[in-house]
Each structure stands twice: as C-alpha cells, then as structure tokens.
Design a protein around this motif. Structure first.
Motif, PDB file in Angstrom:
ATOM      1  N   THR A 107      -2.684   2.858   5.789  1.00 12.39           N
ATOM      2  CA  THR A 107      -4.067   2.410   5.827  1.00 12.39           C
ATOM      3  C   THR A 107      -4.867   3.699   6.012  1.00 12.39           C
ATOM      4  O   THR A 107      -4.423   4.594   6.729  1.00 12.39           O
ATOM      5  CB  THR A 107      -4.337   1.432   6.988  1.00 12.39           C
ATOM      6  N   SER A 108      -5.996   3.779   5.319  1.00 15.81           N
ATOM      7  CA  SER A 108      -6.702   5.061   5.371  1.00 15.81           C
ATOM      8  C   SER A 108      -8.198   4.875   5.178  1.00 15.81           C
ATOM      9  O   SER A 108      -8.642   4.167   4.278  1.00 15.81           O
ATOM     10  CB  SER A 108      -6.147   5.977   4.274  1.00 15.81           C
ATOM     11  N   LYS A 132      -3.272   6.065   8.765  1.00 14.14           N
ATOM     12  CA  LYS A 132      -2.113   5.697   9.565  1.00 14.14           C
ATOM     13  C   LYS A 132      -0.944   5.295   8.686  1.00 14.14           C
ATOM     14  O   LYS A 132      -1.126   4.629   7.672  1.00 14.14           O
ATOM     15  CB  LYS A 132      -2.501   4.529  10.487  1.00 14.14           C
ATOM     16  N   ALA A 133       0.264   5.721   9.066  1.00 13.02           N
ATOM     17  CA  ALA A 133       1.482   5.338   8.345  1.00 13.02           C
ATOM     18  C   ALA A 133       2.138   4.182   9.090  1.00 13.02           C
ATOM     19  O   ALA A 133       2.257   4.212  10.311  1.00 13.02           O
ATOM     20  CB  ALA A 133       2.434   6.515   8.285  1.00 13.02           C
ATOM     21  N   TRP A 134       2.531   3.153   8.333  1.00 13.02           N
ATOM     22  CA  TRP A 134       3.185   1.986   8.927  1.00 13.02           C
ATOM     23  C   TRP A 134       4.597   1.876   8.354  1.00 13.02           C
ATOM     24  O   TRP A 134       4.799   2.055   7.162  1.00 13.02           O
ATOM     25  CB  TRP A 134       2.408   0.707   8.599  1.00 13.02           C
ATOM     26  N   ALA A 176      -4.611  -8.451  -0.478  1.00 17.58           N
ATOM     27  CA  ALA A 176      -4.439  -7.040  -0.137  1.00 17.58           C
ATOM     28  C   ALA A 176      -5.022  -6.216  -1.279  1.00 17.58           C
ATOM     29  O   ALA A 176      -4.754  -6.495  -2.443  1.00 17.58           O
ATOM     30  CB  ALA A 176      -2.957  -6.719   0.035  1.00 17.58           C
ATOM     31  N   GLU A 177      -5.847  -5.250  -0.934  1.00 17.07           N
ATOM     32  CA  GLU A 177      -6.363  -4.338  -1.962  1.00 17.07           C
ATOM     33  C   GLU A 177      -5.471  -3.115  -1.950  1.00 17.07           C
ATOM     34  O   GLU A 177      -5.388  -2.410  -0.944  1.00 17.07           O
ATOM     35  CB  GLU A 177      -7.806  -3.991  -1.668  1.00 17.07           C
ATOM     36  N   VAL A 178      -4.787  -2.892  -3.068  1.00 17.02           N
ATOM     37  CA  VAL A 178      -3.697  -1.917  -3.082  1.00 17.02           C
ATOM     38  C   VAL A 178      -3.889  -0.833  -4.131  1.00 17.02           C
ATOM     39  O   VAL A 178      -4.286  -1.104  -5.271  1.00 17.02           O
ATOM     40  CB  VAL A 178      -2.350  -2.634  -3.371  1.00 17.02           C
ATOM     41  N   ILE A 179      -3.615   0.386  -3.726  1.00 16.19           N
ATOM     42  CA  ILE A 179      -3.550   1.498  -4.677  1.00 16.19           C
ATOM     43  C   ILE A 179      -2.390   2.394  -4.237  1.00 16.19           C
ATOM     44  O   ILE A 179      -2.124   2.512  -3.037  1.00 16.19           O
ATOM     45  CB  ILE A 179      -4.891   2.281  -4.728  1.00 16.19           C
ATOM     46  N   ASP A 219       2.232   2.698  -0.873  1.00 19.02           N
ATOM     47  CA  ASP A 219       1.007   1.926  -1.128  1.00 19.02           C
ATOM     48  C   ASP A 219      -0.041   2.232  -0.050  1.00 19.02           C
ATOM     49  O   ASP A 219       0.299   2.350   1.134  1.00 19.02           O
ATOM     50  CB  ASP A 219       1.297   0.413  -1.072  1.00 19.02           C
ATOM     51  N   VAL A 220      -1.289   2.349  -0.490  1.00 19.43           N
ATOM     52  CA  VAL A 220      -2.389   2.462   0.468  1.00 19.43           C
ATOM     53  C   VAL A 220      -3.112   1.114   0.407  1.00 19.43           C
ATOM     54  O   VAL A 220      -3.494   0.669  -0.669  1.00 19.43           O
ATOM     55  CB  VAL A 220      -3.344   3.612   0.105  1.00 19.43           C
TER      56      VAL A 220
END
Ligand SMILES: Nc1nc2c(ncn2[C@@H]2O[C@H](COP(=O)(O)OP(=O)(O)OP(=O)(O)O)[C@@H](O)[C@H]2O)c(=O)[nH]1
Ligand SMILES: [Mg+2]
Length: 366
Positions: free
Chosen positions: A287-288, A294-296, A322-325, A358-359
C-alpha cells in the motif's frame, strides 16, 4: 500477521549466533557450551525489499514500513529428544508453534568448540534431528489414533477421514521418511495440516561454515548441499559467527574492513532472509501513498478480500473492490497520480488473486 521461523539443530552448532546475526544485536547469549539457550528467544526481522524503497520515494511517503518475519531461537535437540532427553519434549513443543523450520548444521572445524557427539559429521547430525522430529510425530499420531478409536465407534463423519489419513501418514513416517505431500489429496492434506506435525513443516538446511568458506563452501557444506538436493529441501550456507560479528558493528567502516579482510563483498544475511521468505511460499503486496508506503506479507494464492483482511478485519468484511497496479507499472508511470490519469490502475473484485508486487488501494464499506 506474524510468520514464524524456528531455528533448530544439535546443541552448540551456531543457532544463537545466527539468531543474533538476524537480529543485528547480541540478544541471545551465545557461549561455547551446550544448552546455553533454554527459553526460546523471539525476534522480528524486517524483510529487505528494494521495491518498497522505490515506491516510497516515488510517492513521497513520510514513512516506509517493511514486512517482517519472526525468528525463534530454539534450544539444541539431542538423540532421544522425542523421549524427553535433554528437555527434548519442551523444545519439540517450541518447534510445533512455528510455521517453518531452519535447521542449522555444523560445517566448521574448531577444536575449541565442542560437538555433543565429538565429531564433525553434518549428515549424521541432520539424520539425528530429522529422526527425532519423525519419532515425535509418530508418537503424537499414535495418541491421536488412540483417542479417535473411541469416537470411531460413534461413527462421527470427520473421523472416517482423519483415522485412515493419519494411519497412512504414520506408516510413511515409520519408514523414516518425512511426509510426502504428493501422496495426499486435498482433504487429507487438511487433516495433516491441522494435526500439528513437525515433519510436515517447510524446512531449510543452513550449513554453518567457517570464515574461509563463506563464498565457495567446504567439503562439509557440499555434503549438506547434495543431501538437500536429493531430498528436495532448500539449502543455504552462511557463517553464523562472522554474520554475528558483522551485525554487532555500529560503524560501517569496521564492517567494511572485516569484509575486506575475508574477501567478501556483502553480508549473507539479506540473502538468507529472502530465501526464508521463498521457503514459506509468501508474497508481498504494497500500500503506498503520501502518508506511508508499506509492505504486507501474505501466503501466495490469497484473494483480494484475504489481503484486505491482513490490514484490518473490517476491510475484509466490508470489501467492495481493490484498485490494483503492479509495482513495475506504477514506477514506469512515474507515480500514483500519473498512473491513474493514464488509466493503468484496474478495479478488481472478490475473486482476484493477489500477485507478488501488486500495489493496492482497497475500497470497503464499514
Ligand atoms: N569457529 C567457529 N565457531 C562458531 C561458528 N559458529 C558458532 N561458533 C561458536 O560456537 C559456539 C556455540 O554457538 P551458539 O550460537 O551459542 O550455538 P547454539 O547452537 O545456539 O548452542 P545451544 O543454544 O547451546 O544449543 C559459540 O562459541 C560460537 O561463537 C563458526 O562458524 N566457526
Ligand atoms: Mg543457543
């Protein structure tokens, strides 16, 4: 979510030294006598990830928060541990609580450091530990089967699966083999998983080599490497003592001088952690934003709602999308805002399986 790796092996082989190296500080006392570690020491170690650093810088995040793996330094096991020898039962129950096993094997010669069986023989050392894990599992299964026999008479449906599965696994273990997942179907795998068996846990062999064998290893570590290959088990070599020393320096110059004198370019600890991560079959999503990057850490194969749940249970309950890139696309686009304006961020639903890197921005209802 905390992933736990237990560090195991015979006494005095360098487990606490490795643990200290991992923690970067002298937490556990490492002394030249067997059974110096009695209570397991637990420490959390950040997972190095350059992608996170890049994300943080491109999104100008105030904070950067790494994923973590928890390491547990477990006391040395000896022959007969499964029958209670050398406080074995207690140590085996410490191992039961971890998600994966890091098995340290002595691959260094040093007359000043005693070996419990007075010889350097890594394969025999491995076999001692492995057979104690197997014996402990057999006796655990025997107890479970005994209990189940009574319930079987009342023909509870679950026991109709559990009983034959555990019997099948037991006869496999009795041949001296750790559990081969290929012989189990999905239903049986679930039974084995919930039985808390040690020989089912993912394992990695660590050859603890002397300071002159860091780069190419030595004859002992080669034996372990071949053995691991044959058994399809991950293998890594490291010099615990040197890594512990490197980790204890505050001064980077001192570190460089030691590495130079040993002819090594970098500490082996980062590679070690990355290997451990692979062993656990884990992946990372990010998540950024301006507040933080942050890395999960999640198991590979997790769905979007499961991933949301690692952030907060409400995120999972109220999951909308989920909005993913991918990390790469986001970096190539030059950041969040640009990626959005270029339509590169995709909206994914409940069925989406998270990919490593994935972000994600989760949308949810509370
Ligand atoms: N020469 C040499 N000594 C080492 C190496 N690794 C560890 N040692 C030494 O071996 C001794 C035992 O190391 P520990 O890390 O305490 O061993 P352990 O496996 O945790 O031992 P227990 O907790 O007693 O089971 C210490 O004196 C270490 O400095 C190595 O690669 N080479
Ligand atoms: Mg120790």
């Amino acid at each position: 979510m905390g992933f736990k790796c237990g560090i195991i092996g015979l006494p005095n082989v360098g487990k606490s030294s490795l643990f200290n190296a991992l923690l970067g500080l002298q937490k556990a006392s490492s002394e030249n006598y067997p059974f110096c570690t009695i209570e397991p020491n637990v420490g959390r170690v950040p997972i190095p990830d350059n992608r996170l650093r890049e994300l943080s810088s491109i999104n100008k995040s105030k904070n950067t928060i790494h994923g973590q793996i928890e390491f547990v330094d477990i006391a040395g096991l000896v022959k007969g541990a499964s029958k209670g020898e050398g406080l074995g039962n207690q140590f085996l129950s410490n191992i039961r609580e971890v998600d994966a096993i890091i098995h340290v094997v002595r691959c260094f010669e040093d007359k000043n450091i005693s070996h419990v069986y007075n010889r350097i023989d890594p394969i025999s050392d491995i076999e001692i530990i492995d057979s104690e894990l197997i014996l402990s599992d057999i006796s655990r299964i025997e107890k479970m089967l005994e209990k189940m026999k009574k319930s079987l008479k009342s023909s509870k449906e679950e026991y109709q699966i559990n009983f034959p599965t555990l019997n099948k696994v037991k006869s496999e273990l009795e041949k001296g083999q750790t559990i081969n997942k290929d012989i189990l179907n999905e239903e049986e795998l679930l039974v084995v998983k919930s039985a808390g068996l040690l020989s089912y846990k993912p394992i990695m062999y660590v050859a603890n080599v002397d300071e002159n064998s860091i780069e190419i290893g030595n004859n002992y570590s080669k034996l372990v490497e071949d053995f691991a290959k044959k058994k399809n088990i991950s293998f890594v070599k490291i010099s615990s003592k040197i890594e512990e020393e490197l980790a204890s320096f505050d001064d980077e110059k001192e570190k460089d001088t030691l590495m130079e004198s040993l002819g090594i370019l970098s500490s082996g600890i980062d590679t070690f952690i990355t290997q451990g991560f692979k062993l656990l079959n884990l992946i990372t999503f990010f998540t950024s934003g301006p507040k933080e990057s942050k890395a999960w850490t999640i198991p590979s194969g997790s769905s979007a709602p499961d991933a949301a749940g690692t952030i907060h249970t409400d995120f999972k309950k109220g999951f909308i999308a989920a909005e993913v890139i991918s990390y790469k696309d986001l970096i190539n686009a030059g950041g969040d805002v640009k990626a959005k304006s270029m339509g590169m961020i995709k909206t994914q639903g409940k069925e989406y399986v998270i990919k490593d890197g994935d972000v994600i921005l989760f949308r949810f209802n509370v």
